[in-house]
Design a protein around this motif. Structure first.
Motif, PDB file in Angstrom:
ATOM      1  N   ALA A 303       0.815  -1.123   0.030  1.00 16.74           N
ATOM      2  CA  ALA A 303      -0.117   0.057  -0.054  1.00 16.74           C
ATOM      3  C   ALA A 303       0.846   1.192  -0.002  1.00 16.74           C
ATOM      4  O   ALA A 303       0.496   2.230  -0.701  1.00 16.74           O
ATOM      5  CB  ALA A 303      -0.880  -0.008   1.258  1.00 16.74           C
ATOM      6  N   GLU A 304       1.834   1.222   0.667  1.00 16.48           N
ATOM      7  CA  GLU A 304       2.784   2.343   0.739  1.00 16.48           C
ATOM      8  C   GLU A 304       3.606   2.667  -0.481  1.00 16.48           C
ATOM      9  O   GLU A 304       3.648   3.892  -0.863  1.00 16.48           O
ATOM     10  CB  GLU A 304       4.047   2.107   1.861  1.00 16.48           C
ATOM     11  CG  GLU A 304       3.225   2.214   3.398  1.00 16.48           C
ATOM     12  CD  GLU A 304       4.069   1.579   4.658  1.00 16.48           C
ATOM     13  OE1 GLU A 304       5.170   1.275   4.098  1.00 16.48           O
ATOM     14  OE2 GLU A 304       3.464   1.280   5.728  1.00 16.48           O
ATOM     15  N   MET A 305       4.069   1.540  -1.279  1.00 13.57           N
ATOM     16  CA  MET A 305       4.573   1.846  -2.279  1.00 13.57           C
ATOM     17  C   MET A 305       3.610   2.220  -3.593  1.00 13.57           C
ATOM     18  O   MET A 305       3.648   3.229  -4.136  1.00 13.57           O
ATOM     19  CB  MET A 305       5.288   0.438  -2.924  1.00 13.57           C
ATOM     20  CG  MET A 305       6.428  -0.126  -2.284  1.00 13.57           C
ATOM     21  SD  MET A 305       7.042  -1.248  -3.487  1.00 13.57           S
ATOM     22  CE  MET A 305       8.729  -1.376  -2.779  1.00 13.57           C
ATOM     23  N   ALA A 306       2.258   1.753  -3.569  1.00 13.97           N
ATOM     24  CA  ALA A 306       1.236   2.213  -4.322  1.00 13.97           C
ATOM     25  C   ALA A 306       1.008   3.802  -4.118  1.00 13.97           C
ATOM     26  O   ALA A 306       0.714   4.447  -5.192  1.00 13.97           O
ATOM     27  CB  ALA A 306       0.101   1.427  -4.132  1.00 13.97           C
ATOM     28  N   VAL A 307       0.861   4.003  -2.775  1.00 14.51           N
ATOM     29  CA  VAL A 307       0.457   5.408  -2.739  1.00 14.51           C
ATOM     30  C   VAL A 307       1.615   6.507  -3.029  1.00 14.51           C
ATOM     31  O   VAL A 307       1.494   7.378  -3.588  1.00 14.51           O
ATOM     32  CB  VAL A 307       0.096   5.837  -1.371  1.00 14.51           C
ATOM     33  CG1 VAL A 307       0.147   7.231  -0.987  1.00 14.51           C
ATOM     34  CG2 VAL A 307      -1.033   4.977  -0.943  1.00 14.51           C
ATOM     35  N   ALA A 308       2.990   6.114  -2.787  1.00 15.60           N
ATOM     36  CA  ALA A 308       4.065   6.774  -3.133  1.00 15.60           C
ATOM     37  C   ALA A 308       4.102   6.964  -4.756  1.00 15.60           C
ATOM     38  O   ALA A 308       4.248   7.926  -5.427  1.00 15.60           O
ATOM     39  CB  ALA A 308       5.356   6.319  -2.890  1.00 15.60           C
ATOM     40  N   LEU A 309       4.031   5.773  -5.447  1.00 17.98           N
ATOM     41  CA  LEU A 309       4.138   5.946  -6.961  1.00 17.98           C
ATOM     42  C   LEU A 309       3.061   6.541  -7.405  1.00 17.98           C
ATOM     43  O   LEU A 309       3.157   7.246  -8.533  1.00 17.98           O
ATOM     44  CB  LEU A 309       3.944   4.586  -7.501  1.00 17.98           C
ATOM     45  CG  LEU A 309       5.056   3.556  -7.489  1.00 17.98           C
ATOM     46  CD1 LEU A 309       4.627   2.118  -7.359  1.00 17.98           C
ATOM     47  CD2 LEU A 309       6.349   4.094  -8.024  1.00 17.98           C
ATOM     48  N   GLY A 310       1.627   6.660  -6.957  1.00 19.94           N
ATOM     49  CA  GLY A 310       0.635   7.408  -7.470  1.00 19.94           C
ATOM     50  C   GLY A 310       0.775   8.790  -7.221  1.00 19.94           C
ATOM     51  O   GLY A 310       0.271   9.521  -8.028  1.00 19.94           O
ATOM     52  N   ARG A 311       1.412   9.163  -6.212  1.00 19.85           N
ATOM     53  CA  ARG A 311       1.999  10.494  -5.915  1.00 19.85           C
ATOM     54  C   ARG A 311       3.005  11.145  -6.832  1.00 19.85           C
ATOM     55  O   ARG A 311       3.355  12.055  -6.786  1.00 19.85           O
ATOM     56  CB  ARG A 311       2.186  10.772  -4.427  1.00 19.85           C
ATOM     57  CG  ARG A 311       0.737  10.826  -3.650  1.00 19.85           C
ATOM     58  CD  ARG A 311       1.180  11.036  -2.304  1.00 19.85           C
ATOM     59  NE  ARG A 311       0.022  10.858  -1.535  1.00 19.85           N
ATOM     60  CZ  ARG A 311      -0.268  10.646  -0.206  1.00 19.85           C
ATOM     61  NH1 ARG A 311       1.010  10.425   0.448  1.00 19.85           N
ATOM     62  NH2 ARG A 311      -1.449  10.910   0.412  1.00 19.85           N
ATOM     63  N   GLY A 312       3.820  10.244  -7.575  1.00 18.38           N
ATOM     64  CA  GLY A 312       4.902  10.640  -8.277  1.00 18.38           C
ATOM     65  C   GLY A 312       6.120  10.626  -7.321  1.00 18.38           C
ATOM     66  O   GLY A 312       7.061  11.178  -7.669  1.00 18.38           O
ATOM     67  N   GLU A 313       6.019   9.956  -6.458  1.00 18.74           N
ATOM     68  CA  GLU A 313       7.217  10.077  -5.277  1.00 18.74           C
ATOM     69  C   GLU A 313       8.275   8.497  -5.266  1.00 18.74           C
ATOM     70  O   GLU A 313       7.588   7.883  -6.041  1.00 18.74           O
ATOM     71  CB  GLU A 313       6.698  10.118  -4.164  1.00 18.74           C
ATOM     72  CG  GLU A 313       5.933  11.342  -3.722  1.00 18.74           C
ATOM     73  CD  GLU A 313       5.362  11.286  -2.411  1.00 18.74           C
ATOM     74  OE1 GLU A 313       4.627  12.547  -2.153  1.00 18.74           O
ATOM     75  OE2 GLU A 313       5.528  10.276  -1.346  1.00 18.74           O
ATOM     76  N   SER A 314       9.353   8.865  -4.933  1.00 21.51           N
ATOM     77  CA  SER A 314      10.381   7.483  -5.159  1.00 21.51           C
ATOM     78  C   SER A 314       9.784   6.470  -3.986  1.00 21.51           C
ATOM     79  O   SER A 314       9.367   6.883  -3.005  1.00 21.51           O
ATOM     80  CB  SER A 314      11.768   8.008  -4.898  1.00 21.51           C
ATOM     81  OG  SER A 314      12.640   6.861  -4.576  1.00 21.51           O
TER      82      SER A 314
END
Length: 376
Positions: A303-314
């Protein structure tokens, strides 16, 4: 065996249809990506601060864990991290073609990130490629799919195999001659199965005789039952000292086959996933061990990876290492360590909150629970 002519002729047509479909998906999604500012690598030109949609595709197969644990844990963690985000969940059966259809449906629905628990890692490659080309990053969950992934979360498969094999050797005890075992390995379409087998063989090699060995298609307990039945017929019901079963579903199939052959007492049998039925079998002595993989850290990392990727974050701060899936060598990953459970340590799943005592100790096994010290 010669291939069936009808199937051989149909294969190129099916591949061509899939290619056309993916091209259309990529074209459509790239248009959305251009409008939203997403880049082809799954990042964003400007980090997104509002909500977005995360696609979640998990196999609805015989394992009882996906609906009971993984899905709600992922969804709740996404809500904590991004209250404005939406998780679009889609279950799929153990058939790779059915999962491909679900993948295409999710992509056309307009998701921004995909968390994928693939049924067949190789069959998932075209859609993972199509999603990545459309600017939809993919996080592989529990199984390492092929294709240009943006993240991967799972447990250490080789370590699981080593834990299973070590426990099996302990259960077999000292033996003047090498004990004879049957190996029920996982599905050949799952790369995790290869890791489990590799880890197990690193412990078992030279210490047991692997009398029969099967790769159980789709992790199906019915297939495990058929394979175990064949092994009993070939070896004899009294010539099997132990069973390496790669997960609890396969263990249930093996136990059913041994029961049907009137094998008593049952030989030691391994497992994985700490399914409720398996935990109960350990309490009653039908299954020797299972491997517990706490679902919370795995689900939360995804979930943390998905949210970061959705926000355009590393995702580099989330990842603990990298893995290579043959398509990309440096996939950010979180690979967790599993826990071996036997009758002596079965209360671990109670203390961790996975199950309650009442869930495990149903009236029919209450006396076994008392002997195991689970009832006070």
């Amino acid at each position: 065996m010669k291939p069936h002519r009808g199937r051989a002729a149909a294969a190129p047509a099916a591949a061509a249809l899939l290619l056309v479909t993916l091209v259309a998906l990529v074209t459509t999604a790239c248009g959305r990506a251009a409008q939203s500012g997403r880049q082809p690598n799954g990042g964003t030109a400007t980090p997104r601060t509002g909500g977005f949609t995360i696609g979640l595709l998990l196999p609805a197969n015989q394992a009882d864990r996906w609906e009971r644990f993984d899905r709600p844990l992922i969804e709740s963690r996404v809500r904590e991290l991004c209250p404005a985000c939406t998780v679009r969940y889609s279950p799929s059966g153990p058939d790779a073609a059915a999962q491909q259809r679900q993948l295409r449906a999710l992509l056309t629905s307009g998701i921004d990130v995909l968390v994928l628990g693939s049924v067949d890692s190789r069959a998932a490659r075209p859609t993972v490629r199509g999603a990545a080309a459309a600017g939809v990053p993919v996080v592989a969950y529990d199984q390492l799919a092929k294709g240009p992934l943006s993240g991967y979360v799972s447990y250490n498969g080789e370590e699981i195999g080593r834990l299973q094999a070590t426990a099996l050797l302990r259960a077999l005890g000292p033996n003047g001659s090498r004990p004879r075992i049957v190996m029920l390995n996982g599905s050949p379409t799952d790369p995790n199965a290869a890791d489990l087998k590799k880890g197990a063989l690193s412990v078992l090699k030279g210490r047991v005789e692997i009398a029969k060995q099967y790769e159980v298609l789709n992790w199906d307990p019915q297939n495990a039952y058929a394979d175990m039945t064949a092994a009993i017929a070939d070896l004899g019901p009294d010539r099997i000292d132990g069973v390496y079963a790669a997960n609890d579903g396969l263990a249930s199939g093996a136990i059913a086959a041994l029961r049907s052959a009137s094998v008593h007492p049952l030989p030691p049998i391994t497992g994985q996933d700490a399914d409720l039925a398996a935990v109960q079998r350990i309490v009653t002595g039908e299954q020797f061990m299972t491997v517990y993989k706490p679902f919370t850290p795995e689900a939360h990392a995804a979930a943390e990876m998905a949210v970061a990727l959705g926000r355009g974050e590393s995702v580099e701060d989330i990842a603990t290492g990298t893995v290579d899936n043959g398509s990309r060598q440096d996939i950010p990953s979180v690979v967790l360590q599993p826990i071996a459970l036997t009758a002596e340590t079965i209360d671990t799943v109670i203390r961790s909150g996975k199950y309650t005592t009442d869930q495990i100790c149903t009236p029919d096994i209450r006396s076994a629970c008392e002997e195991a010290g689970l009832l006070g």
